[in-house]
Motif scaffolding. Structure first.
Motif, PDB file in Angstrom:
ATOM      1  N   VAL A 180      74.574 -16.262  27.804  1.00 11.00           N
ATOM      2  CA  VAL A 180      73.200 -16.734  27.629  1.00 11.00           C
ATOM      3  C   VAL A 180      72.265 -16.005  28.584  1.00 11.00           C
ATOM      4  O   VAL A 180      71.197 -15.523  28.199  1.00 11.00           O
ATOM      5  CB  VAL A 180      73.118 -18.272  27.829  1.00 11.00           C
ATOM      6  CG1 VAL A 180      71.684 -18.697  28.033  1.00 11.00           C
ATOM      7  CG2 VAL A 180      73.712 -18.992  26.644  1.00 11.00           C
TER       8      VAL A 180
ATOM      9  N   SER B  50      66.588 -19.742  28.923  1.00 10.77           N
ATOM     10  CA  SER B  50      68.057 -19.794  28.900  1.00 10.77           C
ATOM     11  C   SER B  50      68.537 -21.230  29.002  1.00 10.77           C
ATOM     12  O   SER B  50      69.484 -21.638  28.331  1.00 10.77           O
ATOM     13  CB  SER B  50      68.633 -18.999  30.063  1.00 10.77           C
ATOM     14  OG  SER B  50      68.444 -17.643  29.862  1.00 10.77           O
TER      15      SER B  50
ATOM     16  N   ILE C 266      68.209 -22.766  25.680  1.00 11.35           N
ATOM     17  CA  ILE C 266      69.250 -22.350  24.732  1.00 11.35           C
ATOM     18  C   ILE C 266      70.527 -23.157  24.967  1.00 11.35           C
ATOM     19  O   ILE C 266      71.153 -23.668  24.032  1.00 11.35           O
ATOM     20  CB  ILE C 266      69.565 -20.849  24.889  1.00 11.35           C
ATOM     21  CG1 ILE C 266      68.334 -19.994  24.631  1.00 11.35           C
ATOM     22  CG2 ILE C 266      70.703 -20.439  23.969  1.00 11.35           C
ATOM     23  CD1 ILE C 266      67.847 -19.998  23.236  1.00 11.35           C
TER      24      ILE C 266
END
Lengths: 672, 321
Positions: free
Chosen positions: A534, A544, A547
């Protein structure tokens, strides 16, 4: 945080009576006016008062209480007294010594079976639990593949150690959960008291209470075990209570009329009727316990978690994945086994040899396992043969390098992940965070109060406003708003993707079958495994962190959406079709509106799951509360960690109340 | 009537359970599990999260097992947790400590459950670093006074209109927010939250030859892969970092320390003596660290390889007979 548990793949969305969309809209409009008026009056009086007293802008410093001082004092007291105080000598130390001994005993037992013996036990256990028949054979096959892969990846010993910890943790969590669930199922008052406690147990990040547990119980197995039990017990308690409360009144009446006493009724009618829910609770408890494997390694519990964690220090994705896959596979094995056992409940026992049913079948499992273990002892080495392992780390690392190199930037038109993450941060995250921080504290309280009142009752509004206020009092106002902005953005992305995938899966069965293993893996793979990819793709940014949260929360949202749309009354669909509605119209005008309760539940679960990984976000550049929790643990600053953890719980409370499915009138009916 | 009997019954049951618990718990628990497993002696060492320290533990464990016949148990845990475990005797030694003044005061000075174990021989240094390819192009970046000139180059989405300085894991002490404020630099810290994230980000920048500024330290195995140059901050003087809010100077050089459990240091026999003698140079540690991190050898294999090639070094650590 509602009756639904944090990982609800198997759970049906609560079916609640919600008025049709048209009536609801007018009712809200009508009720909204009535509700907001008193709030507006109260605000008119209180806000000027507050602003005059403490000023606008960020949370007033005069209204904060520093709790880290007393917490750090408690920390010192424990360290100074744990070897002499009677509380430790006569109670807590017994607990931690028992925990260590229990896990050691289970590990030695599994180890003594030898690898053949253990594999045979795992396969037969799965087969027996799923019924000794052809359908059970499929579950048994899964078990065989699972342990073959664990061995092939060179993770045999680590897998056994993790399993030993899991066996003890799940057993303890189940006992605790059933005890709490029994009490809550039989007493209304206890049920009401228990709910906020269970909510806190699930939303409080384990990182935050790991430190006090280590200080009290010691590093290694005890602290890891108790933290796992705390996190894993709530689903068992909730579902046991749900099962007891949902028992068919007719059956109970019949049992009472036959002269059964209260206790007899509990043992012969209510508990057997709740078996299905309790098994689902066990399933959920196992999944939750498995998600703590890596965190347990942070305090020295060893096993697969340690492999994942040590792979991180050399930035070795392949090695981390090799340890992550067995965790996913164990989850799949236990999930399929308990699910198959759950499906058997209530079905009639088919014919066949009597040897394959009841206690005789379990005895058969034991005998065959013992024979296999003895054969293993006599003929083969006790551990998995070293020649039969395959190192996946080099190819995986190569693949990861290739992917990050080609997807991160320089893709024509699309730009690449790095560009997306930069734009997302610049145009979504920054404005959202700055906007929230810019709002004066009283305005934010007022907005939350108003929203909560609109979706629920005055009690909802009061709870959420108080929870938001508590964040301010804890002195982490700005950091919490930073985290809140990330949670909102992550939730938005999760819902967008989740609803789209869920609708697609509901309409195309093949797509759903193809998605199922992917969703399983996303949910059970420890987040530590995908931290490095990631960051490699999206950089050290809050994007990030988002995510990571989306990956974790997406499966539940997809599953609940799919199930909700599937369960729409076929008659309504048929009617729409006969009126000439196209497939698009059917979806937008019939299926989605009718699946509304399920969609609301999906939103609520999305919130809880996104919050659960705020700490993981802190490890990839999310900063704010998540970073503070990690810092509290790694620097031994209990005050910092616990304060941030409490703020996360408060944020969870606010967001949960704002997204409560069918809150307000229908919820009151639901709770009876 | 019925509820009353049920309540009584519950009360009786609860009392019985509590009574049983009390009975079973009436003896005082052992405060620490015994040190010896069977007739073989056991040494317990911590494995910290960074590779340099893993190299220490791997080599020490290898020699303890192969040369001195001990069983070594290694346990992975965070630094502060390791200090606590050291005090309780759950582990016997920490071989590389970067300075924990609070814990040192509490456990070494006040409780006396932990004793100092001398220098490891490796000197640690924290500082601000830029990659060499950037310093070569702009040699004056290595003085903090010129950093504002380059702030634009270090800008990212996270740092807004300021330059970004990448921060590492919360495990490591950082004064950077104070330094930036007190030196009036146009920079903003970005906390990556873990060493793995920081290394991944640095590798990515280096591959694209992009400029970056980072909180970093030596010895670190990545330094062999990416050439880094330190930015000079105002020189460190004793006590200039006393008040965390007023720091405006560089980080000190830290001779890394060993610490042992007090009991172990006294009664640990040959193992304790060996670990006290254990000392090696930054280069030697780096050699093993690189085998682990770069060649992806297991720590045991790396230790074995190093021990076979460096007998003259480790012979001096062996206890005198």
């Amino acid at each position: 945080m509602t009756a639904a548990v944090t990982t609800p793949p198997k759970e049906k969305p609560a079916q609640q009576a919600v008025p049709g969309p048209g009536r609801l809209a007018s009712a809200v409009r009508h009720r909204a006016g009535r509700k907001l008026l008193p709030l507006a009056v109260a605000a008119f009086v209180l806000v000027p008062l507050g602003v005059v007293l403490w000023g606008g802008g960020s949370w007033p410093a005069a209204l904060t209480v520093d709790v880290s001082g007393p917490l750090d004092d408690a920390n010192e007291w424990v360290i100074d007294n744990r070897e002499s105080h009677p509380l430790f000598l006569y109670f807590l130390l017994h607990l931690s010594n028992t925990a260590t001994d229990a896990v050691d005993a289970v590990y030695n037992g599994l180890d003594a079976l030898g690898w053949v013996g253990f594999a045979v036990l795992a396969v037969l256990f799965a087969w027996r639990a799923a019924g000794f028949d052809r359908r059970g054979a499929k579950t048994a096959g899964t078990a065989a593949v699972v342990f073959a892969v664990c061995g092939l990846l060179g993770m045999w010993d680590a897998t056994l150690l993790t399993l030993a910890l899991m066996v003890v943790a799940v057993a303890a969590a189940s006992v605790l959960g059933i005890a709490l669930g029994l009490a809550a199922g039989l007493s209304d008052r206890f049920h009401r008291m228990l709910r906020p406690v269970l909510d806190t147990m699930q939303v409080m990040p384990a990182f935050a209470y790991l430190l006090p547990f280590v200080l009290v119980f010691g590093t290694g197995t005890p602290a890891a075990l108790f933290c796992t039990v705390i996190y894993a017990a709530p689903p068992m308690a909730r579902l046991t209570a749900l099962g007891l409360r949902g028992a068919d009144a007719g059956v109970l009446e019949a049992s009472a009329s036959l002269g059964a006493s209260g206790r007899q009724r509990l043992w012969t009618a209510r508990l057997p009727l709740a078996r299905k829910e309790m098994l689902l609770g066990l399933n959920q408890t196992i999944m939750m316990a498995l998600s703590m494997v890596v965190i347990a390694a942070l305090v020295g519990a060893g096993g697969l978690g340690e492999e994942v964690y040590s792979a991180l220090s050399t930035v070795d994705v392949g090695k981390a994945l090799a340890a992550g896959i067995p965790i996913v596979l164990i989850a799949v094995w236990l999930d399929r086994t308990t699910a198959a056992a759950g499906e058997r409940i209530g079905t009639s026992v088919p014919g066949g040899s009597r040897l394959l049913h009841g206690w005789r079948a379990w005895a058969l499992v034991a005998v065959v396992t013992a024979a296999a273990a003895a054969a293993n002892r006599a003929l083969l080495a006790p551990t998995w043969p070293e020649g039969w392992t395959y190192d996946i780390s080099t190819p995986v690392n190569k693949a990861q390098d290739w992917i990050t190199e080609h997807l991160a930037s320089g893709i024509p038109v699309l730009g690449g992940t790095e560009v997306w993450s930069e734009n997302f941060t610049l145009w979504v995250l920054n404005p959202l965070r700055d906007g929230l921080v810019w709002l004066p504290w009283w305005a934010l309280l007022l907005i939350v109060a108003g929203l909560a009142w609109l979706v629920g009752t005055w009690a909802t509004a009061l709870t959420s406003t108080l929870a938001l206020g508590a964040i301010g009092v804890l002195g982490v106002w700005t950091k919490s708003l930073d985290t809140l902005s990330q949670v909102i953005a992550a939730l938005f992305v999760t819902l967008l993707l989740g609803f789209a995938l869920g609708v697609a899966a509901a309409r195309a069965g093949r797509f759903e079958r193809w998605m199922r293993p992917v969703l399983d893996a996303m949910q059970t793979m420890p987040q530590f495994v995908y931290l490095i990819p990631v960051v490699a793709l999206f950089g050290v940014t809050r994007a990030s962190a988002i995510i990571a949260a989306v990956v974790y929360a997406l499966p539940a949202v997809v599953r609940i959406t799919t199930q909700g749309i599937r369960e729409v009354d076929p008659a309504a669909l048929e009617a729409a079709r006969s009126l000439g509605a196209g497939s698009r119209q059917q979806l937008l005008q019939v299926q989605l509106p009718l699946a509304r309760p399920a969609l609301q539940l999906a939103v609520n679960q999305g919130v809880v799951l996104v919050l659960a990984v705020v700490v993981v976000g802190g490890l990839v550049g999310g900063g704010a509360l998540g970073y503070d929790v990690v810092k509290g643990l790694s620097r031994g600053e209990m005050g910092v960690g616990m304060t941030a953890g409490a703020a996360i719980v408060c944020l969870g409370l606010v967001l949960d109340r704002l997204t409560q499915p069918g809150a307000g009138r229908s919820r009151r009916r639901h709770e009876g | 009537m019925r509820t009353k009997t049920r309540n009584t019954r519950t009360a009786v049951a609860a009392t019985a359970v509590l009574g049983l618990l009390a009975l079973s718990g009436c003896g005082a628990a052992e405060t620490g599990k015994s040190n010896d497993a069977g007739d073989k002696k056991t040494v317990k060492l911590t494995v910290p999260s960074w590779v340099g320290a893993q190299a220490n533990t791997a080599v020490a464990a290898y020699l303890l097992e192969k040369e001195l016949g001990y069983t070594v148990k290694t346990q992975q845990m965070g630094e502060v947790l390791a200090w606590d475990a050291l005090s309780k005797g759950d582990i016997d030694g920490i071989l590389e400590d970067w300075g924990h003044p609070k814990e040192e005061k509490q456990y070494v000075d006040t409780k006396k459950t932990v004793v100092k174990g001398g220098d490891l021989g490796v000197t640690g240094h924290i500082g601000w670093f830029v990659p060499k390819y950037f310093a070569d192009k702009h040699p004056d970046v290595t003085d903090w006074k010129n950093l504002n000139k380059y702030a634009d180059e270090f800008k990212t989405a996270e740092s807004g209109d300021k330059g970004e300085i990448l921060e590492g894991s919360p495990d490591y002490v950082t004064n950077d927010d104070a330094i930036i404020k007190n030196l009036k630099l146009n920079l903003k810290t970005n906390y990556s939250g873990s060493e793995a994230s920081q290394i991944t980000a640095m590798k990515k920048y280096a591959k694209a030859k992009k400029p970056f500024l980072t909180y970093w330290w030596t010895p670190q195995w990545l330094n062999a892969e990416i050439d880094m140059v330190e930015v000079k901050l105002p020189a460190y003087k004793e006590g200039c970092d006393a008040d965390p809010k007023k720091v405006a100077c560089a980080y000190p050089n830290t001779p890394l320390q060993k610490f042992f459990n007090a009991d172990f240091a006294k009664n640990g026999g040959k193992a304790a003596e060996f670990l006290k003698n254990f000392t090696w140079t930054t280069e030697q540690q780096n050699e093993v660290a690189l085998m682990i991190a770069d060649e992806k050898l297991s720590p045991e294999a790396a230790a074995e390889k190093w021990v076979k090639a460096n007998e003259s070094t480790w012979k001096t650590w062996m206890p005198k007979k």
